[in-house]
Write a protein that holds these residues in place. Structure first.
Motif, PDB file in Angstrom:
ATOM      1  N   VAL B 235       0.820  -1.201   0.000  1.00 46.51           N
ATOM      2  CA  VAL B 235       0.000   0.000   0.000  1.00 46.51           C
ATOM      3  C   VAL B 235       0.859   1.258   0.000  1.00 46.51           C
ATOM      4  O   VAL B 235       0.428   2.314  -0.445  1.00 46.51           O
ATOM      5  N   HIS B 249      -0.592   7.140   2.955  1.00 43.23           N
ATOM      6  CA  HIS B 249      -1.651   6.137   2.865  1.00 43.23           C
ATOM      7  C   HIS B 249      -2.333   6.055   4.223  1.00 43.23           C
ATOM      8  O   HIS B 249      -1.665   6.041   5.252  1.00 43.23           O
ATOM      9  N   CYS B 287     -10.126  -0.897  -3.268  1.00 41.60           N
ATOM     10  CA  CYS B 287      -8.986  -0.765  -2.366  1.00 41.60           C
ATOM     11  C   CYS B 287      -9.157  -1.735  -1.198  1.00 41.60           C
ATOM     12  O   CYS B 287     -10.215  -1.777  -0.573  1.00 41.60           O
ATOM     13  N   ARG B 296     -12.767   6.917   2.930  1.00 45.35           N
ATOM     14  CA  ARG B 296     -13.266   6.169   1.792  1.00 45.35           C
ATOM     15  C   ARG B 296     -14.219   6.989   0.935  1.00 45.35           C
ATOM     16  O   ARG B 296     -15.062   7.720   1.446  1.00 45.35           O
ATOM     17  N   CYS B 300     -13.182   4.200  -4.198  1.00 42.76           N
ATOM     18  CA  CYS B 300     -12.342   3.243  -3.471  1.00 42.76           C
ATOM     19  C   CYS B 300     -12.948   1.847  -3.467  1.00 42.76           C
ATOM     20  O   CYS B 300     -12.243   0.847  -3.407  1.00 42.76           O
ATOM     21  N   THR B 304      -9.290  -0.736  -7.685  1.00 46.34           N
ATOM     22  CA  THR B 304      -8.094  -0.889  -6.873  1.00 46.34           C
ATOM     23  C   THR B 304      -7.088   0.190  -7.279  1.00 46.34           C
ATOM     24  O   THR B 304      -6.738   0.293  -8.448  1.00 46.34           O
ATOM     25  N   PRO B 305      -6.644   0.998  -6.330  1.00 46.33           N
ATOM     26  CA  PRO B 305      -5.712   2.062  -6.700  1.00 46.33           C
ATOM     27  C   PRO B 305      -4.346   1.486  -7.085  1.00 46.33           C
ATOM     28  O   PRO B 305      -3.873   0.557  -6.433  1.00 46.33           O
ATOM     29  N   CYS B 318      -3.182   4.998  -2.790  1.00 46.96           N
ATOM     30  CA  CYS B 318      -4.398   5.618  -2.282  1.00 46.96           C
ATOM     31  C   CYS B 318      -4.878   6.648  -3.296  1.00 46.96           C
ATOM     32  O   CYS B 318      -4.105   7.468  -3.772  1.00 46.96           O
ATOM     33  N   TRP B 319      -6.195   6.600  -3.585  1.00 51.45           N
ATOM     34  CA  TRP B 319      -6.752   7.555  -4.542  1.00 51.45           C
ATOM     35  C   TRP B 319      -6.635   8.987  -4.025  1.00 51.45           C
ATOM     36  O   TRP B 319      -6.605   9.941  -4.774  1.00 51.45           O
TER      37      TRP B 319
END
Lengths: 294, 334
Positions: B235, B249, B287, B296, B300, B304-305, B318-319
């Motif tokens: 991540v 993240h 995610c 969130r 998300c 999947t980012p 992470c978006w």
């Protein structure tokens, strides 16, 4: 003060085996079994020196004589000295026990290791084979083999060995299955130890204590099996004495009722040897218990 | 610096009953010669499994490597045969395990286990191997090695056993050491000693090292790069200082927030991240951290980012990584 320190320094941790031996010595019944077994082994090995008679030669002037000073346990149906025969029979019975349990252990260990370590299809096939042998009606097989080849000491050893390995194979397999997932096996693999070495150098030594115990009990079973085979006339053929075939004489009612010296000694020997081996096995099991070792 | 290890899109699966467990879901990272990397994550995040896969030590069945590459000195370890791997294990890559109590064979003297690798890989005879083993034990700081080499594992304390394990791993001076939570089972003072020891040896021998840990505080002082794993995904990945100062993240933020501090004034409860890690029996959509994430958004749950480049050598999956730079504690509203 200085003496205490000196004393403390002398205390070094003992090795696994010396610890186990100490625990074994504390086990009274096991010690009793070991002493009895030692005496039985000694008298069996030294049989020709201990008695002046031949175990085979017949003496038709002395049939079924009750115990006297000359024949301490009397004579049998063809005038042979019972004491001599019981001691010589010990040689046969004990060695049949020893050899057949060795065969059984060898086959059992090889199959158990292969099944437990390799796993997968090999395991499945070998275990089904083991189940098959376990369900064999032993007596039927033995009678068939004895009928086909004729009874002999070697056949008895072989048959008993080849019928009793499944329990050892299962034990070894079970131990391997649980040991091979242990971290020390992964650790050994992580430094490049080969599969063969892992199986025999790393895992196998961990199973020795339970195998030892199983072999001990297996020996008792083998002696009993030999006795029953020979009693039925399918094991050790006469005139060679074994505890089992000496008991054959007790098949007739008047001997059973009136001449206990003919059948009591081999019966007692069977009971004594099996009992003492089982005691030794109990002692070994307690002494080698891995939980108390670690 | 030359590349020592490059892992690309590694996926590991396990079969359990009738379901498939997605243990490692496409992780990629690289390590230079002599470099150090920490893999951080909670239990079941795939950190150990990912390492075992590189060494070909995933028990099969039930596990297998689904896809990926692990180039070690240019050679793909995931395609190597068992025989080739055996020559690499211990000689090129070695591993120290979590629990020193169970990593040594209880019925063999440690000397035998130490000389095994030496004899396998270096082709020394018994006496030379013994000498080498004693030298190694001295190097890891075990007192009286010539005597103790005959002893059995139960005659050593936990810390001593871990030293023996380290000696065992380093006998053939590997170029990569994987330390799988080597201090978890030890008490704090011994932990510090072991960490210190491994660091010294790393410098002395010039090897690269991968620390697997769930303790962010422990790895802070020992590695260059930290890789944060969650349910089989990477991540976040960043140089160690950058990660601690600018986490990008939410999961990393949460982890950092949960590290107990000695200097807090009021006795607050230790922070934790609500919820449970996802069920690895189902492929993860969106995610993996989304169900537990206070930041969130709809996106998300669906996509999947990927790993975004969020700074120099700093990546985050992470978006909303850009917005995250505005906050400093986990849970603080954006």
């Amino acid at each position: 003060m200085t003496t205490t320190i000196a004393k403390l320094e002398k205390i070094r941790p003992e090795s696994l085996w010396s610890k186990a031996w100490k625990r074994f010595l504390r086990h009274k019944l096991a010690l009793f079994g070991l002493s009895v077994m030692a005496v039985l082994l000694f008298t069996a090995i030294a049989a020709p020196v201990l008695t002046p008679y031949s175990p085979i030669k017949q003496d038709l002037r002395n049939l079924r004589k009750a115990p006297t000073a000359e024949h301490m346990l009397g004579t049998d149906g063809v005038g042979r000295d019972i004491l001599t025969r019981v001691l010589h029979a010990g040689r046969i019975s004990l060695s049949v026990g020893l050899v057949s349990v060795s065969i059984s252990a060898l086959v059992g260990i090889v199959i158990g290791v292969a099944a437990g370590y390799v796993g997968g299809k090999t395991d499945m096939l070998l275990m089904r084979l083991t189940d098959m042998v376990m369900t064999f009606p032993s007596l039927v097989i033995i009678i068939t083999v004895a009928a086909a080849t004729g009874p002999s000491v070697y056949n008895a050893m072989l048959i008993i060995g080849l019928l009793t390995w499944p329990s050892i194979a299962r034990l070894v397999r079970g131990q391997f299955l649980s040991l091979r997932t242990q971290q020390f096996v992964t650790a050994a693999r992580s430094i490049g130890v080969s599969n063969w070495e892992i199986a025999f150098k790393h895992i196998f030594p961990n199973t020795i204590s339970s195998i030892t115990v199983a072999i001990t009990f297996g020996m008792a079973t083998s002696i009993l099996m030999e006795a029953s085979l020979s009693f039925l006339g399918l094991g050790v053929p006469p005139p060679t004495p074994s505890w089992g075939n000496m008991l054959r004489d007790a098949q007739s009612m008047n001997i059973l009722e009136g001449m206990p010296w003919i059948w009591l000694p081999p019966g007692i020997m069977i009971a004594l040897s099996v009992l003492s081996i089982n005691f030794i096995g109990d002692g070994l099991r307690d002494a080698l218990d891995p939980r108390s070792l670690l | 610096m030359t590349r020592l290890l490059e892992v690309k899109d590694l996926k590991v699966r396990f079969r359990s009953d009738r379901t498939i467990i997605h243990a490692v879901n496409g992780i990629s990272y690289s390590l230079d010669e002599g470099g150090s990397l920490a893999v951080v994550g909670e239990s079941g995040s795939g950190k150990s499994v990912g390492m075992l896969a590189i060494m070909g030590l995933i028990p099969n069945p039930p596990g297998w490597v689904e896809s990926g590459q692990a180039l070690f000195k240019g050679r793909d370890l995931l395609k190597a045969s068992e025989g080739e791997l055996r020559l690499i294990r211990g000689k090129e890559i070695a591993m120290v395990f979590q629990d020193p109590m169970t990593s040594l064979n209880p019925v063999l003297p440690i000397g035998l286990q130490l000389t095994e690798a030496i004899q396998t890989h270096l082709g020394l005879d018994k006496n030379q191997a013994r000498e080498r083993a004693i030298e190694m034990l001295r190097m890891v700081g075990l007192p009286n090695p010539a005597q103790r080499i005959k002893d059995f594992p139960f005659q050593f304390s936990g810390g001593q056993r871990q030293r023996v394990m380290i000696a065992m791993a380093l006998t053939c001076t590997p170029s990569l050491l994987i330390a799988d939570e080597p201090t978890t089972a030890l008490d704090v003072t011994i932990q510090a000693q072991i960490v210190e020891l491994v660091r010294d040896l790393q410098k002395q021998l010039g090897m690269a090292i991968i620390w697997i840990s769930h303790n962010l505080g422990l790895v802070a002082g020992v590695v260059d790069t930290v890789l944060v794993m969650y349910s089989g995904f990477i991540v976040e990945q960043a140089p160690v200082d950058d990660l601690y100062e600018h986490p990008r993240h939410p999961y990393t933020l949460g982890l950092l927030h949960a590290v107990p501090k000695l200097d807090t004034e009021n006795q607050e409860r230790l922070a934790s991240i609500d919820g449970m890690p996802p069920d690895l029996r189902k492929p993860i959509v969106g995610c993996p951290f989304a169900p537990r994430c206070p930041y969130r958004q709809e996106k998300c749950d669906q996509q999947t980012p990927p790993l975004f480049e969020v700074g120099p050598q700093h990546q985050s999956a992470c978006w909303r990584w850009q917005e995250l730079s505005k906050i400093s504690t986990f849970g603080e509203p954006l």
